[in-house]
Design a protein around this motif. Structure first.
Motif, PDB file in Angstrom:
ATOM      1  N   PHE B 372       0.834  -1.214   0.000  1.00  0.00           N
ATOM      2  CA  PHE B 372       0.000   0.000   0.000  1.00  0.00           C
ATOM      3  C   PHE B 372       0.864   1.257   0.000  1.00  0.00           C
ATOM      4  O   PHE B 372       0.521   2.291  -0.557  1.00  0.00           O
ATOM      5  CB  PHE B 372      -0.929   0.006   1.223  1.00  0.00           C
ATOM      6  N   GLY B 373       2.029   1.149   0.634  1.00  0.00           N
ATOM      7  CA  GLY B 373       2.888   2.328   0.768  1.00  0.00           C
ATOM      8  C   GLY B 373       2.654   3.025   2.092  1.00  0.00           C
ATOM      9  O   GLY B 373       1.700   2.743   2.813  1.00  0.00           O
ATOM     10  N   HIS B 374       3.578   3.949   2.418  1.00  0.00           N
ATOM     11  CA  HIS B 374       3.493   4.710   3.663  1.00  0.00           C
ATOM     12  C   HIS B 374       3.529   3.794   4.890  1.00  0.00           C
ATOM     13  O   HIS B 374       2.898   4.073   5.906  1.00  0.00           O
ATOM     14  CB  HIS B 374       2.228   5.582   3.713  1.00  0.00           C
ATOM     15  N   ARG B 375       4.245   2.699   4.777  1.00  0.00           N
ATOM     16  CA  ARG B 375       4.312   1.755   5.883  1.00  0.00           C
ATOM     17  C   ARG B 375       4.839   2.448   7.141  1.00  0.00           C
ATOM     18  O   ARG B 375       5.776   3.250   7.091  1.00  0.00           O
ATOM     19  CB  ARG B 375       5.218   0.583   5.529  1.00  0.00           C
ATOM     20  N   GLY B 376       4.208   2.141   8.261  1.00  0.00           N
ATOM     21  CA  GLY B 376       4.631   2.706   9.541  1.00  0.00           C
ATOM     22  C   GLY B 376       3.918   3.993   9.903  1.00  0.00           C
ATOM     23  O   GLY B 376       3.979   4.423  11.054  1.00  0.00           O
ATOM     24  N   LEU B 377       3.225   4.598   8.932  1.00  0.00           N
ATOM     25  CA  LEU B 377       2.489   5.834   9.252  1.00  0.00           C
ATOM     26  C   LEU B 377       1.122   5.492   9.835  1.00  0.00           C
ATOM     27  O   LEU B 377       0.532   4.453   9.529  1.00  0.00           O
ATOM     28  CB  LEU B 377       2.318   6.706   8.013  1.00  0.00           C
ATOM     29  N   LEU B 378       0.655   6.402  10.663  1.00  0.00           N
ATOM     30  CA  LEU B 378      -0.666   6.264  11.288  1.00  0.00           C
ATOM     31  C   LEU B 378      -1.684   6.975  10.410  1.00  0.00           C
ATOM     32  O   LEU B 378      -1.553   8.176  10.139  1.00  0.00           O
ATOM     33  CB  LEU B 378      -0.641   6.880  12.687  1.00  0.00           C
ATOM     34  N   PHE B 379      -2.689   6.230   9.947  1.00  0.00           N
ATOM     35  CA  PHE B 379      -3.773   6.828   9.162  1.00  0.00           C
ATOM     36  C   PHE B 379      -4.892   7.173  10.134  1.00  0.00           C
ATOM     37  O   PHE B 379      -5.430   6.294  10.803  1.00  0.00           O
ATOM     38  CB  PHE B 379      -4.234   5.869   8.064  1.00  0.00           C
ATOM     39  N   GLN B 380      -5.223   8.436  10.186  1.00  0.00           N
ATOM     40  CA  GLN B 380      -6.016   8.968  11.282  1.00  0.00           C
ATOM     41  C   GLN B 380      -7.245   9.697  10.725  1.00  0.00           C
ATOM     42  O   GLN B 380      -7.108  10.629   9.917  1.00  0.00           O
ATOM     43  CB  GLN B 380      -5.119   9.960  12.050  1.00  0.00           C
ATOM     44  N   CYS B 381      -8.438   9.253  11.123  1.00  0.00           N
ATOM     45  CA  CYS B 381      -9.664   9.926  10.654  1.00  0.00           C
ATOM     46  C   CYS B 381      -9.905  11.193  11.449  1.00  0.00           C
ATOM     47  O   CYS B 381      -9.801  11.203  12.676  1.00  0.00           O
ATOM     48  CB  CYS B 381     -10.861   8.996  10.813  1.00  0.00           C
ATOM     49  N   THR B 404      -5.844  11.775   7.727  1.00  0.00           N
ATOM     50  CA  THR B 404      -4.512  12.362   7.802  1.00  0.00           C
ATOM     51  C   THR B 404      -3.491  11.274   8.100  1.00  0.00           C
ATOM     52  O   THR B 404      -3.739  10.380   8.913  1.00  0.00           O
ATOM     53  CB  THR B 404      -4.484  13.437   8.910  1.00  0.00           C
ATOM     54  N   CYS B 405      -2.340  11.358   7.431  1.00  0.00           N
ATOM     55  CA  CYS B 405      -1.220  10.460   7.707  1.00  0.00           C
ATOM     56  C   CYS B 405      -0.305  11.110   8.740  1.00  0.00           C
ATOM     57  O   CYS B 405       0.155  12.237   8.521  1.00  0.00           O
ATOM     58  CB  CYS B 405      -0.395  10.244   6.442  1.00  0.00           C
ATOM     59  N   VAL B 406      -0.032  10.414   9.813  1.00  0.00           N
ATOM     60  CA  VAL B 406       0.795  10.972  10.879  1.00  0.00           C
ATOM     61  C   VAL B 406       2.030  10.099  11.068  1.00  0.00           C
ATOM     62  O   VAL B 406       1.923   8.869  11.203  1.00  0.00           O
ATOM     63  CB  VAL B 406       0.012  11.038  12.208  1.00  0.00           C
ATOM     64  N   ASP B 407       3.183  10.747  11.084  1.00  0.00           N
ATOM     65  CA  ASP B 407       4.412  10.061  11.461  1.00  0.00           C
ATOM     66  C   ASP B 407       4.585  10.264  12.962  1.00  0.00           C
ATOM     67  O   ASP B 407       4.900  11.371  13.415  1.00  0.00           O
ATOM     68  CB  ASP B 407       5.596  10.659  10.685  1.00  0.00           C
ATOM     69  N   VAL B 408       4.345   9.216  13.736  1.00  0.00           N
ATOM     70  CA  VAL B 408       4.337   9.376  15.187  1.00  0.00           C
ATOM     71  C   VAL B 408       5.748   9.542  15.755  1.00  0.00           C
ATOM     72  O   VAL B 408       5.895   9.853  16.941  1.00  0.00           O
ATOM     73  CB  VAL B 408       3.617   8.199  15.892  1.00  0.00           C
ATOM     74  N   THR B 409       6.754   9.333  14.946  1.00  0.00           N
ATOM     75  CA  THR B 409       8.119   9.547  15.449  1.00  0.00           C
ATOM     76  C   THR B 409       8.550  11.005  15.294  1.00  0.00           C
ATOM     77  O   THR B 409       9.289  11.528  16.127  1.00  0.00           O
ATOM     78  CB  THR B 409       9.132   8.636  14.727  1.00  0.00           C
ATOM     79  N   SER B 410       8.079  11.661  14.223  1.00  0.00           N
ATOM     80  CA  SER B 410       8.488  13.053  13.991  1.00  0.00           C
ATOM     81  C   SER B 410       7.404  14.067  14.315  1.00  0.00           C
ATOM     82  O   SER B 410       7.676  15.253  14.453  1.00  0.00           O
ATOM     83  CB  SER B 410       8.886  13.225  12.513  1.00  0.00           C
ATOM     84  N   GLY B 411       6.137  13.598  14.406  1.00  0.00           N
ATOM     85  CA  GLY B 411       5.025  14.520  14.615  1.00  0.00           C
ATOM     86  C   GLY B 411       4.582  15.227  13.343  1.00  0.00           C
ATOM     87  O   GLY B 411       3.709  16.093  13.382  1.00  0.00           O
TER      88      GLY B 411
END
Lengths: 184, 479
Positions: B372-381, B404-411
């Motif tokens: 799917f891609g964007h592995r590791g990102l949080l998909f957030q409604c 919204t796609c969120v990178d929880v390591t960088s914010g």
């Protein structure tokens, strides 16, 4: 897992939806009857009340009640259904029955005058009409009919104001009706 | 009771009978290049959450009595078979309705809002037999259960939001708490000492709208005395717990979470939780509080060893870590907040991500798929704002309404799925895109992200109205 299947409609196909609108139309018949009953009783009660302030306020309520009754026709138009015939005749009969019941119950409780007994019964009939309109609004919300639901909201709001006013005068006049056994 | 469904004939989605949402058009959903959108299910009523079973079927929850609480439509647990394009009814739930679902070992676990108390139900998928495995989580207010989700440790994690909207039970939540649950109140997760800063308000359920005084952690109309201690309880509001799947071994990990509706474990084994902002309205109003995502620190401790839960700020601190009476949070609509808890516990955090106020974060999922891609990102409604009801600020009118796609390591974050114009599709005549995304889950095939759209909601500065039969299940697939 295949992803070729087309969209599924939940309770939205034409035949099912038409049946839902028929049910809404059936309920609107009750809205017509309860509101028409209230409209007639508000006018009748205003004519019977001798206290000039209360009489004036009830005439205003009666006028607004007529507008609310007329607005039901627009609700039928939105759902593409025809208003039933005969519900207003039923309302005329219902208004008489309600007035008689009000007098019966009031007199049994020691309030002999017509005025207060009519006012007290008017409170109950308006409550019934408020419930009928508000239920119709819920049906509009349930079926995604925004024009239908949102046109009812101001009606319910105004009728609830009327309910408070009728309740205040019913309570104010209660002691005279029961303790003084006046004509009111 | 069964659910009536039909395949959509060509052109049907262009002229739906739901006048508030007459069109559903995947072409109006903006996604990055290389992804395609389609609509799978149309006509859902107040959908609140979903979860995949191991056979690839998707359980979809119709919430029953939601936001607002009327009308109460059937609180159904539906089962969608994506390959067959078929929806069936699995079960119905009680008031207020189901909110979250997770599959585990031949059963689904469903959080149910309930009346005064939230519960977690287990359904055996073979027999459809229902068993309550957790009960008695304080509710009866506006906010929601979170989860359940299962951790890598096999334990069940779930939450319950606050009873009051802004720390004190007040008329602003009228239809939920005062009208239906007048005895409802918040319960702390640790002993707290009250400041005595009770809140004065009108009592709309009195014969006359008296002025009345209400304290934090008390039902509407009950005052406190300064220095009064309210005992903390295991089953608190604004809490987050874990237990074994059968409900045993219940352990409170955190409290002070205002509305922890979204919960998801990352591939890092950490638990992330979404949380909604205070409202800028009423007699204890708080302005410009960001929505946030927390990483729950106590999850890493062994089961049964957490003797002191973390505290995430409710009812006295905002998502940015500032007190709600800080200058930044002073309201322009409503009365300002004062401290409720004397000498509060240390606040956990900071948040791993802060979203604009009133984005209304809901459920979410981590991408675990390279395909799917964007592995590791949080998909957030982001369900979307309730302004102007809960904020008078024009800039809040369009926050949310996207995934919204969120990178929880960088914010860092970026919108992944959204409409061409700000706000819900129904605000733009002729558009048929997203209304209010409430949940997203990756399909077991790793190629598709399913997005559950709650449907149309009308918001004014005094009330909100939600419309049934306007919910949609979207699917976003990597080409």
């Amino acid at each position: 897992m295949s992803s070729t299947a087309g969209p599924v409609l939940v309770e939205l196909d034409e035949e099912f939806w038409s049946g839902r609108l028929d049910r809404v139309a059936t309920w609107l018949g009750n809205v017509v009857m309860t509101q028409s009953t209230f409209h007639r009783m508000a006018g009748d009660t205003a004519e019977k009340i001798t206290e000039p302030h209360i009489r004036e306020y009830l005439l205003e309520i009666s006028e607004a009640a007529g507008e609310h009754e007329a607005a039901i026709g627009e609700l039928y138009r939105i759902i593409d259904r025809e208003p039933p015939t005969g519900r207003r005749f039923s309302a005329a009969v219902m208004a008489r029955v309600q007035q008689a019941m009000g007098q019966l119950i009031g007199k049994a409780g020691g309030a002999p005058g017509d005025e207060w007994n009519h006012l007290r019964q008017l409170l109950l009939v308006n409550l019934d009409a408020i419930g009928a309109f508000a239920t119709a609004q819920q049906l509009g919300l349930a079926l995604g009919l925004n024009e239908f639901a949102e046109s009812i909201f101001p009606i319910v709001r105004e009728k609830e104001k009327h309910q408070l006013l009728i309740q205040e005068y019913m309570l104010e006049m209660g002691p005279q009706a029961i303790l003084y056994k006046g004509d009111i | 009771m069964s659910v009536h469904t039909a395949p959509a004939a060509p052109g049907t989605l262009e002229r739906l009978p739901t006048l508030v949402r007459p069109k559903v058009d995947p072409g109006d959903v903006v996604v990055p290049d290389g992804y395609a959108v389609d609509a799978c299910v149309v006509g859902l009523s107040f959908p609140t959450g979903m979860g995949f079973a191991d056979d690839g079927s998707l359980f979809i929850l119709e919430g029953g009595s939601t936001w607002p609480t009327r009308p109460y439509l059937p609180a159904r647990i539906l089962r969608f078979h994506p390959g067959e394009g078929r929806v069936e009814q699995f079960a119905t739930e009680v008031l207020g309705g189901p909110r979250g679902v997770a599959y585990r070992d031949g059963a689904i676990y469903v959080s149910v809002k309930g009346g005064y108390f939230t519960h977690i139900d287990r359904y055996d998928l073979e027999t459809a037999e229902r068993e309550v495995v957790v009960d008695g989580l304080p509710n009866g207010g506006w906010h929601e259960p979170g989860g359940p989700v299962f951790g890598p440790d096999g334990l069940m994690y779930f939450a319950q939001g606050s009873v009051s909207q802004n720390g004190v039970a007040l008329p602003q939540g009228f239809t939920v708490d005062l009208a239906k649950h007048p005895k409802a109140h918040d319960v702390p997760g640790q002993d707290v000492t009250l400041t005595g800063n009770d809140v004065w308000s009108r009592d709309p359920i009195a014969p006359f709208p008296f002025l009345t005084r209400t304290a934090a952690f008390k039902p509407f109309g009950e005052p406190s005395t300064p220095g009064e201690v309210v005992r903390g309880e295991l089953k608190c509001s604004s809490g987050l717990w874990r237990s074994r799947p059968d409900g045993s071994g219940l352990e409170l990990l955190a409290w002070g979470l205002r509305n922890p509706y979204g919960m998801a474990f990352g591939e890092d084994g950490e638990l992330y939780v979404s949380d909604n902002e205070y409202e800028e309205k009423g007699e204890r109003a708080v302005a410009m509080d960001p929505d946030r995502i927390w990483r729950i620190g106590t999850v890493s401790q062994p089961h049964g060893s957490v003797d002191k839960p973390e505290w995430y700020g409710f009812p006295d601190f905002a998502g940015d870590g500032l007190p709600v009476w800080h200058e930044k949070h002073l309201p322009t609509k409503g009365q300002k907040a004062l401290p409720l808890i004397q000498d509060p516990p240390p606040m956990a955090g900071p948040a791993v991500y802060l979203a604009p106020p009133h984005s209304c974060m809901t459920k979410m999922d981590f991408c675990r798929s390279d395909e799917f891609g964007h592995r590791g990102l949080l998909f957030q409604c982001q369900w979307g704002t309730l302004a102007p009801l809960n904020s008078p600020r024009p800039e809040d009118l369009t926050h949310g309404f996207n995934v919204t796609c969120v990178d929880v390591t960088s914010g860092e974050a970026f919108p992944f799925a959204h409409n061409p114009e700000p706000g819900p599709a129904s605000h733009h005549p002729g558009r048929g895109g997203i209304e209010r995304p409430v949940d997203c889950k990756f399909g077991p095939d790793g190629r598709s992200l399913y997005v559950l759209d709650f449907g149309a909601v009308k918001v004014t500065d005094g009330y909100l109205l939600a419309y049934g039969h306007t919910g949609v299940l979207w699917r976003i697939t990597r080409r």
